[in-house]
Write a protein that holds these residues in place. Structure first.
Motif, PDB file in Angstrom:
ATOM      1  N   GLY A   1       0.804  -1.224   0.000  1.00 40.11           N
ATOM      2  CA  GLY A   1       0.000   0.000   0.000  1.00 40.11           C
ATOM      3  C   GLY A   1       0.833   1.269   0.000  1.00 40.11           C
ATOM      4  O   GLY A   1       0.490   2.266  -0.634  1.00 40.11           O
ATOM      5  N   LYS A   2       1.958   1.240   0.703  1.00 41.59           N
ATOM      6  CA  LYS A   2       2.836   2.415   0.761  1.00 41.59           C
ATOM      7  C   LYS A   2       3.410   2.721  -0.620  1.00 41.59           C
ATOM      8  O   LYS A   2       3.483   3.879  -1.027  1.00 41.59           O
ATOM      9  CB  LYS A   2       3.973   2.182   1.749  1.00 41.59           C
ATOM     10  CG  LYS A   2       3.537   2.013   3.177  1.00 41.59           C
ATOM     11  CD  LYS A   2       4.701   1.631   4.058  1.00 41.59           C
ATOM     12  CE  LYS A   2       4.262   1.289   5.454  1.00 41.59           C
ATOM     13  NZ  LYS A   2       5.388   0.808   6.277  1.00 41.59           N
ATOM     14  N   ALA A   3       3.805   1.664  -1.331  1.00 37.49           N
ATOM     15  CA  ALA A   3       4.370   1.851  -2.677  1.00 37.49           C
ATOM     16  C   ALA A   3       3.298   2.388  -3.622  1.00 37.49           C
ATOM     17  O   ALA A   3       3.557   3.308  -4.402  1.00 37.49           O
ATOM     18  CB  ALA A   3       4.937   0.540  -3.206  1.00 37.49           C
TER      19      ALA A   3
ATOM     20  N   GLU B   1      10.557 -11.934  -2.556  1.00 40.61           N
ATOM     21  CA  GLU B   1      11.554 -12.210  -1.519  1.00 40.61           C
ATOM     22  C   GLU B   1      12.139 -10.906  -1.001  1.00 40.61           C
ATOM     23  O   GLU B   1      11.425 -10.114  -0.415  1.00 40.61           O
ATOM     24  CB  GLU B   1      12.612 -13.189  -2.041  1.00 40.61           C
ATOM     25  CG  GLU B   1      12.045 -14.564  -2.330  1.00 40.61           C
ATOM     26  CD  GLU B   1      13.047 -15.539  -2.877  1.00 40.61           C
ATOM     27  OE1 GLU B   1      14.257 -15.194  -2.981  1.00 40.61           O
ATOM     28  OE2 GLU B   1      12.638 -16.664  -3.201  1.00 40.61           O
ATOM     29  N   ASP B   2      13.421 -10.644  -1.239  1.00 39.12           N
ATOM     30  CA  ASP B   2      14.033  -9.407  -0.744  1.00 39.12           C
ATOM     31  C   ASP B   2      14.223  -8.382  -1.850  1.00 39.12           C
ATOM     32  O   ASP B   2      14.953  -7.413  -1.691  1.00 39.12           O
ATOM     33  CB  ASP B   2      15.379  -9.705  -0.068  1.00 39.12           C
ATOM     34  CG  ASP B   2      16.395 -10.293  -1.045  1.00 39.12           C
ATOM     35  OD1 ASP B   2      15.979 -10.821  -2.090  1.00 39.12           O
ATOM     36  OD2 ASP B   2      17.605 -10.214  -0.759  1.00 39.12           O
TER      37      ASP B   2
ATOM     38  N   TYR C   1      10.885   0.749   2.417  1.00 40.95           N
ATOM     39  CA  TYR C   1      11.214  -0.676   2.412  1.00 40.95           C
ATOM     40  C   TYR C   1      12.726  -0.846   2.565  1.00 40.95           C
ATOM     41  O   TYR C   1      13.409  -1.321   1.673  1.00 40.95           O
ATOM     42  CB  TYR C   1      10.733  -1.324   1.106  1.00 40.95           C
ATOM     43  CG  TYR C   1       9.252  -1.162   0.877  1.00 40.95           C
ATOM     44  CD1 TYR C   1       8.342  -1.961   1.542  1.00 40.95           C
ATOM     45  CD2 TYR C   1       8.760  -0.189   0.002  1.00 40.95           C
ATOM     46  CE1 TYR C   1       6.975  -1.810   1.345  1.00 40.95           C
ATOM     47  CE2 TYR C   1       7.406  -0.035  -0.196  1.00 40.95           C
ATOM     48  CZ  TYR C   1       6.516  -0.850   0.489  1.00 40.95           C
ATOM     49  OH  TYR C   1       5.169  -0.694   0.281  1.00 40.95           O
ATOM     50  N   SER C   2      13.229  -0.477   3.734  1.00 41.03           N
ATOM     51  CA  SER C   2      14.678  -0.461   3.958  1.00 41.03           C
ATOM     52  C   SER C   2      15.309  -1.844   3.935  1.00 41.03           C
ATOM     53  O   SER C   2      16.497  -1.980   3.636  1.00 41.03           O
ATOM     54  CB  SER C   2      14.985   0.236   5.287  1.00 41.03           C
ATOM     55  OG  SER C   2      14.320  -0.438   6.341  1.00 41.03           O
TER      56      SER C   2
ATOM     57  N   VAL D   1      15.942  -2.419  -3.651  1.00 44.05           N
ATOM     58  CA  VAL D   1      15.028  -1.705  -4.543  1.00 44.05           C
ATOM     59  C   VAL D   1      15.723  -1.375  -5.862  1.00 44.05           C
ATOM     60  O   VAL D   1      16.830  -0.837  -5.867  1.00 44.05           O
ATOM     61  CB  VAL D   1      14.519  -0.405  -3.880  1.00 44.05           C
ATOM     62  CG1 VAL D   1      13.587   0.355  -4.813  1.00 44.05           C
ATOM     63  CG2 VAL D   1      13.837  -0.707  -2.556  1.00 44.05           C
ATOM     64  N   THR D   2      15.065  -1.717  -6.963  1.00 42.61           N
ATOM     65  CA  THR D   2      15.547  -1.359  -8.291  1.00 42.61           C
ATOM     66  C   THR D   2      14.431  -0.609  -9.002  1.00 42.61           C
ATOM     67  O   THR D   2      13.333  -1.136  -9.156  1.00 42.61           O
ATOM     68  CB  THR D   2      15.918  -2.615  -9.108  1.00 42.61           C
ATOM     69  OG1 THR D   2      16.876  -3.379  -8.376  1.00 42.61           O
ATOM     70  CG2 THR D   2      16.490  -2.232 -10.452  1.00 42.61           C
ATOM     71  N   VAL D   3      14.708   0.627  -9.408  1.00 45.47           N
ATOM     72  CA  VAL D   3      13.728   1.443 -10.130  1.00 45.47           C
ATOM     73  C   VAL D   3      14.368   1.904 -11.427  1.00 45.47           C
ATOM     74  O   VAL D   3      15.490   2.390 -11.430  1.00 45.47           O
ATOM     75  CB  VAL D   3      13.285   2.677  -9.303  1.00 45.47           C
ATOM     76  CG1 VAL D   3      12.293   3.521 -10.087  1.00 45.47           C
ATOM     77  CG2 VAL D   3      12.694   2.256  -7.973  1.00 45.47           C
ATOM     78  N   SER D   4      13.634   1.743 -12.531  1.00 52.61           N
ATOM     79  CA  SER D   4      14.159   2.175 -13.821  1.00 52.61           C
ATOM     80  C   SER D   4      13.048   2.832 -14.634  1.00 52.61           C
ATOM     81  O   SER D   4      11.917   2.366 -14.647  1.00 52.61           O
ATOM     82  CB  SER D   4      14.723   0.982 -14.584  1.00 52.61           C
ATOM     83  OG  SER D   4      15.199   1.407 -15.839  1.00 52.61           O
TER      84      SER D   4
END
Length: 132
Positions: A34-36, A55-56, A87-88, A92-95
C-alpha cells in the motif's frame, strides 16, 4: 456545422489526455504494498508503473509523462529513494527505461515458479544496469 465538428474534435483530443495512470503491483512477500502504491499515485509525473515484490527484491519499472521524459532518470532516483526509505530491508531497483517496464509487466502477467521468477528478476536488474 464545421465549427461544431471542430469543437467536438478538440474536446475529444483534450479528454484523451486525461487517461488515469496505470499502476500494477504484485506482492509475493509479507510486505505491505500500500505504501508503494501511494507513492506511485501521488507522483503526477508518472504515466505507468509495474512493480513486483519478490523475496528481498522490489523491482519497479516506470513510464513518465511526455513533458517529464527529459528528467526521467532524476524521477527514477527520487522514487527509488522514497521506496528505500519505506522498504529499507529490501533491495530496490527502479528504472524509467521502457524495456524494464515491459519486462516487469511480463513477469506480472506470467505465473511461474519462485526459482524462475528470481532468475528473471536478476536478468531484468542486469538489463537496468546496462547503458543505453
Amino acid at each position: 456545422m464545421i465549427r461544431k465538428i471542430m469543437i467536438l474534435c478538440l474536446t475529444v483530443l483534450l479528454l484523451s489526455g486525461c487517461v488515469p495512470n496505470e499502476i500494477r503491483v504484485e506482492n509475493h512477500t509479507g510486505e505491505n504494498e500500500g505504501k508503494a502504491e501511494e507513492i506511485f499515485k501521488d507522483d503526477t509525473r508518472l504515466k505507468a508503473v509495474a512493480a513486483l515484490f519478490h523475496e528481498d527484491q522490489l523491482l519497479v519499472g516506470i513510464r513518465v509523462k511526455t513533458f517529464s521524459r527529459f528528467t526521467k532518470r532524476k524521477i527514477a532516483k527520487e522514487i527509488k529513494k522514497e521506496l528505500e526509505k519505506e522498504y529499507s530491508e529490501m533491495e530496490v531497483t527502479v528504472s524509467a527505461d521502457s524495456k524494464i517496464l515491459m519486462e516487469t509487466s511480463k513477469l506480472l502477467d506470467k505465473q511461474e515458479e519462485d526459482k524462475k521468477i528470481k532468475k528473471k528478476i536478476k536478468h531484468v536488474i542486469s538489463l537496468s544496469e546496462e547503458e543505453t
